[in-house]
Write an enzyme that holds these catalytic residues in place. Structure first.
Site, PDB file in Angstrom:
ATOM      1  N   HIS B  57      39.383  38.033  32.419  1.00  0.00           N
ATOM      2  CA  HIS B  57      38.748  38.128  31.099  1.00  0.00           C
ATOM      3  C   HIS B  57      38.309  36.765  30.579  1.00  0.00           C
ATOM      4  O   HIS B  57      38.043  36.605  29.390  1.00  0.00           O
ATOM      5  CB  HIS B  57      39.721  38.745  30.092  1.00  0.00           C
ATOM      6  CG  HIS B  57      40.295  40.046  30.519  1.00  0.00           C
ATOM      7  ND1 HIS B  57      39.507  41.114  30.842  1.00  0.00           N
ATOM      8  CD2 HIS B  57      41.583  40.450  30.691  1.00  0.00           C
ATOM      9  CE1 HIS B  57      40.287  42.142  31.195  1.00  0.00           C
ATOM     10  NE2 HIS B  57      41.541  41.753  31.118  1.00  0.00           N
ATOM     11  N   HIS B 216      38.596  46.386  32.017  1.00  0.00           N
ATOM     12  CA  HIS B 216      39.367  46.323  33.258  1.00  0.00           C
ATOM     13  C   HIS B 216      38.658  47.055  34.385  1.00  0.00           C
ATOM     14  O   HIS B 216      39.295  47.613  35.272  1.00  0.00           O
ATOM     15  CB  HIS B 216      40.765  46.913  33.060  1.00  0.00           C
ATOM     16  CG  HIS B 216      41.592  46.096  32.130  1.00  0.00           C
ATOM     17  ND1 HIS B 216      41.627  46.317  30.789  1.00  0.00           N
ATOM     18  CD2 HIS B 216      42.388  45.022  32.361  1.00  0.00           C
ATOM     19  CE1 HIS B 216      42.426  45.426  30.219  1.00  0.00           C
ATOM     20  NE2 HIS B 216      42.890  44.630  31.149  1.00  0.00           N
TER      21      HIS B 216
END
Lengths: 326, 326
Positions: B57, B216
């Protein structure tokens, strides 16, 4: 072509409006152009700094417009030089009476159009100086070298000098010093797609990479099998170190070309720093991120700038540009 | 899979070392872990702020470590929660005697592992409080909502409160306020590939996009034909506005998921700002860029945070974190 756009022929205009909408207190768009300028331009008695070039390199160039960096950036169509008229409008908008300095990347279109704009400005009594950035060591002949990520250091340092009240001659001198002391080398895993073209600028197999790419979707100087991050970092850094004798202190930029995750840039940076430490080069400051991109190209470049005390102070000076925090 | 990495099983360790190598004066890696902490941690008498989660991320979460924001970030494997041990090490490293505050994104693994770490810390006499961020309005059931880009506002505001000497209770109160007032919605044009998996997490046709994706690599809540940037921006913004009554002042984040060119984010921002202006929502500050990514996913999210005077002051407070400049 998968892109979040409206009309492929309208991307630069839409982008300019969207950028100003994000920073309405800092930026303005010059009417009838895609030039972005400091909201408070012209700043009286300060030399105005103008850069720009084709679009598709964001955050370059408009992301570097702000106090302490550029006064205006002229955005051409994607990978296309801005017209002389656009650059001329930029020059006029930032001329506070002390002259205007142009930071030009070494591409024939950019050089021609910025020089034509300079002539128009000089005909109106505006003093203009310029520097042509050619940091890309992928090309052996120095006069043909392209301006790539190292250009951002020129923006920062020339901008800081202007903010400190430097004269046109002083800014020219320090910008020339940056150009003499900066070198870059890039590579790509994928091509990119110009919106109006709709198809990628070249093709690469799943196991291939290009070494020595530029930032306009052109292919590189060598195509080879993808190797590890460590080997890629070593190849880019070695090429830069081989071209110029870096000693003492340096600034490092590990620049992403558009779609390379920051994770991968950090992995490259690990190896770059390790090579520089071995060579006894002291890293004064490191920049890891997207500074000079090529749309959604996957890849990276490594830039080194040899620093003396003057360049360190100017690199460290405050910048209010949205994409460069100092 | 085209990635600039060494060993797919070593990416998080390599990244952590590369990040600290970029900012050696600001960051340190806790020995034997992939936790990145402020170099000067623990800061005596200041509440320590810890966040983290799966890697992939970036710049979240380690890019938000720095004075005025996080004291430490625990990085798990890609898209995998950090272990309780890693989070526990982070807590111990930043405990300056005033307690530690955890910012957790609402994923079962993160919540379990951070809570287990909190128990371990409390058993050693460290006071721990937490907030669970669930800003993703793609999911109707609020208790199941994931934490996505809005988490960055929690990091910033909780971190600023801690830097100003706020107590654990005061930080908890203001972090809860951010969570109550922040909403996000995302979309993607492409999936992404976890390095150790080697193949994309889902497939999308050339003319398809996913609405309501998480961060994700999971697919979204709706698959449809790609439309214009204006329509995409409207769909995301409308969904956010429909979920919560935004009035008065707001902060806006147009976040890129990894490989979306900044040009496209600016184009989305243009339309987001136009919708908010129509609704009479006053945009106090805008953030356009990559703040919470999903490896090299192409796509974006729109986040709105309703602001009162306290939140404005904390959002504006100085931050020295590499990836958030305030």
């Amino acid at each position: 072509m998968k892109k979040i756009i409206n009309d492929p022929n309208q991307v630069v205009q839409d982008m300019a409006e969207g950028m100003v909408a994000a920073y309405p207190d800092k930026l303005k768009q010059l009417p009838g152009t895609t030039v972005i300028a400091r909201k408070d331009a012209p700043v009286a008695k300060k030399v105005g700094i103008v850069s720009g070039g084709g679009s598709g390199h964001e955050p370059a160039h408009a992301g570097y417009v702000g106090k302490g960096m550029l006064d205006a950036a002229a955005a051409g169509e994607v990978f296309t030089s801005p017209t002389p008229d656009q650059v001329f409008e930029a020059i006029k908008a930032v001329n506070g009476g002390a002259g205007v300095f142009l930071v030009i990347k070494n591409y024939m279109g950019d050089v021609l159009n910025f020089e034509m704009a300079a002539e128009l400005a000089e005909a109106e009594g505006i003093q203009v100086e310029k520097v042509i950035v050619n940091d890309d060591v992928a090309i052996d002949d120095q006069s043909s070298r392209r301006g790539i990520a190292g250009t951002v250091f020129v923006h920062k340092i020339a901008g800081a000098k202007a903010e400190q009240g430097g004269s046109l001659e002083e800014i020219k001198a320090v910008a020339d010093k940056v150009v003499e002391n900066v070198r870059s080398m890039g590579m790509a895993l994928t091509p990119c797609t110009v919106p109006a073209a709709g198809t990628p600028s070249f093709q690469l197999a799943e196991n291939e990479m290009e070494i020595g790419i530029g930032i306009h979707g052109e292919s590189g100087i060598e195509r080879k099998e993808i190797t590890t991050a460590d080997e890629i970092a070593k190849e880019l850094t070695d090429k830069v170190l081989h071209d110029f004798e870096f000693t003492g202190d340096a600034a490092v930029m590990v620049n992403g070309l558009g779609s390379t995750p920051e994770m991968e840039l950090s992995i490259v940076n690990k190896q770059v720093q390790s090579i520089l430490a071995e060579k006894g080069i002291n890293v004064y400051q490191t920049f890891v991120g997207e500074y000079m991109t090529s749309l959604e190209m996957a890849g990276c470049s490594v830039t080194l700038l040899k620093l003396d005390d003057e360049l360190k102070a100017l690199l460290n000076a405050s910048s209010h540009a949205p994409a460069f925090h100092g």
